[in-house]
Design an enzyme around this catalytic site. Structure first.
Site, PDB file in Angstrom:
ATOM      1  N   ARG A   1       0.817  -1.146  -0.159  1.00 47.21           N
ATOM      2  CA  ARG A   1       0.069   0.336  -0.030  1.00 47.21           C
ATOM      3  C   ARG A   1       0.818   1.200  -0.199  1.00 47.21           C
ATOM      4  O   ARG A   1       1.781   0.985  -0.233  1.00 47.21           O
ATOM      5  CB  ARG A   1      -1.305   0.092   1.262  1.00 47.21           C
ATOM      6  CG  ARG A   1      -0.908  -0.891   2.309  1.00 47.21           C
ATOM      7  CD  ARG A   1       0.120   0.122   3.203  1.00 47.21           C
ATOM      8  NE  ARG A   1       0.115   0.933   3.547  1.00 47.21           N
ATOM      9  CZ  ARG A   1       1.158   1.499   3.355  1.00 47.21           C
ATOM     10  NH1 ARG A   1       2.158   1.584   3.686  1.00 47.21           N
ATOM     11  NH2 ARG A   1       0.701   3.503   3.584  1.00 47.21           N
ATOM     12  N   GLY A   2       0.278   2.155  -0.439  1.00 48.49           N
ATOM     13  CA  GLY A   2       1.053   3.591  -0.244  1.00 48.49           C
ATOM     14  C   GLY A   2       1.217   3.515  -1.377  1.00 48.49           C
ATOM     15  O   GLY A   2       1.461   2.600  -2.857  1.00 48.49           O
ATOM     16  N   ALA A   3       0.845   4.906  -2.424  1.00 48.50           N
ATOM     17  CA  ALA A   3       0.672   5.677  -3.050  1.00 48.50           C
ATOM     18  C   ALA A   3       1.886   5.189  -4.068  1.00 48.50           C
ATOM     19  O   ALA A   3       1.436   4.336  -5.546  1.00 48.50           O
ATOM     20  CB  ALA A   3       0.394   7.086  -3.562  1.00 48.50           C
TER      21      ALA A   3
ATOM     22  N   ARG B   1      -8.122  -0.501  -6.957  1.00 51.13           N
ATOM     23  CA  ARG B   1      -7.186   0.740  -5.290  1.00 51.13           C
ATOM     24  C   ARG B   1      -7.551   2.166  -6.681  1.00 51.13           C
ATOM     25  O   ARG B   1      -7.175   2.423  -7.424  1.00 51.13           O
ATOM     26  CB  ARG B   1      -6.584   0.673  -4.664  1.00 51.13           C
ATOM     27  CG  ARG B   1      -6.563  -0.364  -3.865  1.00 51.13           C
ATOM     28  CD  ARG B   1      -5.414   0.226  -2.768  1.00 51.13           C
ATOM     29  NE  ARG B   1      -6.046   1.459  -1.303  1.00 51.13           N
ATOM     30  CZ  ARG B   1      -5.369   1.476  -0.864  1.00 51.13           C
ATOM     31  NH1 ARG B   1      -4.376   0.954  -0.779  1.00 51.13           N
ATOM     32  NH2 ARG B   1      -5.981   2.123   0.312  1.00 51.13           N
TER      33      ARG B   1
ATOM     34  N   GLN C   1      -2.699   2.804  10.277  1.00 53.49           N
ATOM     35  CA  GLN C   1      -0.847   2.786   9.417  1.00 53.49           C
ATOM     36  C   GLN C   1       0.155   3.354  10.153  1.00 53.49           C
ATOM     37  O   GLN C   1       1.140   3.133  10.293  1.00 53.49           O
ATOM     38  CB  GLN C   1      -0.877   3.164   8.419  1.00 53.49           C
ATOM     39  CG  GLN C   1      -2.331   2.100   7.177  1.00 53.49           C
ATOM     40  CD  GLN C   1      -2.994   2.576   6.854  1.00 53.49           C
ATOM     41  OE1 GLN C   1      -4.169   3.214   8.091  1.00 53.49           O
ATOM     42  NE2 GLN C   1      -3.580   2.700   5.491  1.00 53.49           N
TER      43      GLN C   1
ATOM     44  N   ASP D   1      -1.916  10.925  -2.109  1.00 52.74           N
ATOM     45  CA  ASP D   1      -2.456   9.434  -2.633  1.00 52.74           C
ATOM     46  C   ASP D   1      -2.462  10.027  -4.160  1.00 52.74           C
ATOM     47  O   ASP D   1      -2.777   9.446  -5.602  1.00 52.74           O
ATOM     48  CB  ASP D   1      -3.254   8.971  -2.607  1.00 52.74           C
ATOM     49  CG  ASP D   1      -3.132   7.969  -1.278  1.00 52.74           C
ATOM     50  OD1 ASP D   1      -2.670   8.423  -0.037  1.00 52.74           O
ATOM     51  OD2 ASP D   1      -2.360   7.224  -1.550  1.00 52.74           O
TER      52      ASP D   1
ATOM     53  N   ASN E   1      -5.124  13.154   0.774  1.00 47.46           N
ATOM     54  CA  ASN E   1      -4.208  11.663   1.770  1.00 47.46           C
ATOM     55  C   ASN E   1      -5.398  10.969   2.209  1.00 47.46           C
ATOM     56  O   ASN E   1      -6.538  11.947   2.336  1.00 47.46           O
ATOM     57  CB  ASN E   1      -3.157  12.655   2.161  1.00 47.46           C
ATOM     58  CG  ASN E   1      -2.038  12.028   2.715  1.00 47.46           C
ATOM     59  OD1 ASN E   1      -1.610  10.680   2.252  1.00 47.46           O
ATOM     60  ND2 ASN E   1      -2.076  11.852   4.003  1.00 47.46           N
ATOM     61  N   LYS E   2      -4.122  10.277   3.520  1.00 44.81           N
ATOM     62  CA  LYS E   2      -5.374   9.366   4.305  1.00 44.81           C
ATOM     63  C   LYS E   2      -6.242  10.207   4.934  1.00 44.81           C
ATOM     64  O   LYS E   2      -6.112  11.385   5.154  1.00 44.81           O
ATOM     65  CB  LYS E   2      -4.155   8.887   5.307  1.00 44.81           C
ATOM     66  CG  LYS E   2      -5.060   7.339   6.132  1.00 44.81           C
ATOM     67  CD  LYS E   2      -5.827   6.607   5.428  1.00 44.81           C
ATOM     68  CE  LYS E   2      -5.089   6.134   4.527  1.00 44.81           C
ATOM     69  NZ  LYS E   2      -5.433   4.670   4.261  1.00 44.81           N
TER      70      LYS E   2
HETATM   71  O1  MRU Z   1      -4.385   3.389   2.592  1.00 47.42           O
HETATM   72  P1  MRU Z   1      -3.013   3.318   2.391  1.00 47.42           P
HETATM   73  O2  MRU Z   1      -1.698   2.567   2.998  1.00 47.42           O
HETATM   74  O3  MRU Z   1      -2.350   2.818   0.826  1.00 47.42           O
HETATM   75  O4  MRU Z   1      -2.939   5.534   2.009  1.00 47.42           O
HETATM   76  C1  MRU Z   1      -1.702   5.654   2.230  1.00 47.42           C
HETATM   77  C2  MRU Z   1      -1.295   7.206   2.225  1.00 47.42           C
HETATM   78  O5  MRU Z   1      -2.226   7.614   2.979  1.00 47.42           O
HETATM   79  C3  MRU Z   1       0.376   7.319   2.146  1.00 47.42           C
HETATM   80  O6  MRU Z   1       0.062   9.145   2.881  1.00 47.42           O
HETATM   81  C4  MRU Z   1       0.086   8.317   0.526  1.00 47.42           C
HETATM   82  O7  MRU Z   1      -0.103   7.267  -0.192  1.00 47.42           O
HETATM   83  C5  MRU Z   1       1.161   8.893   0.428  1.00 47.42           C
HETATM   84  S1  MRU Z   1       2.486   7.744   0.496  1.00 47.42           S
HETATM   85  C6  MRU Z   1       4.296   7.665   0.508  1.00 47.42           C
END
Ligand code: MRU
Length: 371
Positions: A53-55, A90, A202, A243, A253-254
């Site tokens: 996970r994470g962009a 996603r 996370q 993201d 973002n999250k």
């Molecule tokens: O749902 P996730 O865990 O994929 O969400 C991740 C985030 O929101 C991060 O802050 C974002 O992807 C930036 S990652 C470098």
């Protein structure tokens, strides 16, 4: 970054085993396990269920997923099918689309069996660039952190972060945590406030784990603590990832990032966002209206998992009967963003500043094509 004292990345391809290896992030911080992905279904499952996970990491995984699918069957029909399956995993992180389009554009110039090998080369290139971009973001962010630290050199620099935008969210370095790693190694005294980041935690499970592994002072807080800390001068800056960022500087973002940005603005705390340029969606301007917000299963809200005293990972129910809703991301309008830290430097969250970045990217692409 280090895991138990040894350097590690989150994802790599092993040609001898013809598989992609990842850290299964759903098991952290309790268990550190590596799993392999070979079939398209494995890649889709890993992204959808957040083993990766994470962009940035979602993008790299998707690139390999498509490449491995083409290595098995290089036909255009299979290419379209694999791309469609991966895109459906996603919806919010635009790096997924970006990586798939990039691999498709590369193989479009080739026929037959070589398309698989070409796609794998491109996926590896995306992986390597991700590492370089993370390090460059770290270097640009370091200059900023040094400047803010020297405003109060009598105490550690307190940084608040949300979710996980560290090396676990990329291949290495990460985005928001990259400047923190650079600052720590440059001898700057840093301390990180880690938002736990409900519902999937996370922050508590991943950010805290990776900071602890690198020996960086940090404290986990519940998501609602940030405003209080900011009112009492205990946050020097907020630093988060993204993201999807629009061409006008709105940042998705999250979930919960927006509330941190509001609290930061109310307390004159700088609010910076770190991202590789692959996270910018140049086709949209209005983040609130145009960014698709992922809605995940309500069970992530109604239940919580953790390790019990016997070392068994268990899931517990928090809510009886009531319905729950689970928006995974929110949008922070550009006006609340102090700056965007990219691999090409720090830019204002404005259309003009981002247009300058876009020109820089176009020039770099042209130079790469002509050399
Ligand atoms: O749902 P996730 O865990 O994929 O969400 C991740 C985030 O929101 C991060 O802050 C974002 O992807 C930036 S990652 C470098």
């Amino acid at each position: 970054m280090q895991v138990n004292g040894f350097p590690h990345t989150t994802l790599w391809y092993d040609p001898t085993q013809q598989g992609v290896f990842i850290i299964d992030q759903t098991l952290l911080p309790h268990r550190f396990e590596i799993i392999s992905l070979t079939r398209l279904e494995d890649f889709c499952h890993a992204i959808r269920n957040m083993q990766v996970r994470g962009a940035p990491l979602i993008g790299v995984t998707a690139a390999y997923g498509l490449a491995m699918a083409l290595a098995h069957d290089p036909s255009p029909i299979n290419e379209a099918y694999a791309a469609e399956q991966l895109l459906a995993t996603r919806p919010t992180a635009v790096n997924l689309r970006w990586a798939i389009e990039r691999v498709r554009a590369t193989v479009a110039q080739h026929d037959g069996a070589q398309r698989g090998a070409i796609a794998l080369q491109e996926a590896e290139k995306i992986r390597r660039e991700d590492i370089l971009n993370g390090e460059a973001i770290g270097q640009h962010g370091l200059t900023l952190l040094q400047r803010i630290y020297h405003q109060h050199p009598d105490r550690p620099l307190n940084i608040l972060t949300h979710c996980n935008a560290g090396w676990l969210a990329a291949v290495d370095w990460g985005t928001a945590l990259a400047p923190i790693y650079k600052a720590y190694h440059a001898g700057l005294p840093v301390h990180v406030w880690v938002d736990e980041t409900r519902p999937r935690n996370q922050g508590a499970s991943l950010t805290a784990w990776e900071l602890q592994q690198q020996g960086i002072p940090h404290t986990v807080i519940v998501d609602n603590t940030g405003g209080h800390l900011m009112q009492h001068g205990q946050v020097d800056l907020c630093l988060v990832g993204s993201d999807r960022t629009t061409a006008s500087g709105d940042v998705c973002n999250k979930i919960g990032t927006y509330l941190k940005a509001l609290a930061a603005a109310d307390n004159q705390v700088p609010f910076y966002v770190a991202l590789p340029s692959s996270t910018i969606d140049w086709s949209i301007d209005n983040g609130i209206d145009e960014i698709p917000i992922e809605q995940r299963h309500s069970k992530e809200v109604t239940h919580i998992s953790g390790m019990d005293q016997d070392g068994v990972i268990r899931e517990l129910r928090l809510v009886e009967q009531s319905p729950a809703v689970n928006y995974a991301f929110d949008v922070t309008p550009a006006r609340l963003v102090s700056g965007l830290i990219t691999e090409h430097g720090v830019f204002s969250a404005t259309p003009a500043s981002l247009a300058a970045l876009q020109q820089k990217l176009a020039a770099a692409l042209h130079t790469n094509k002509t050399v």
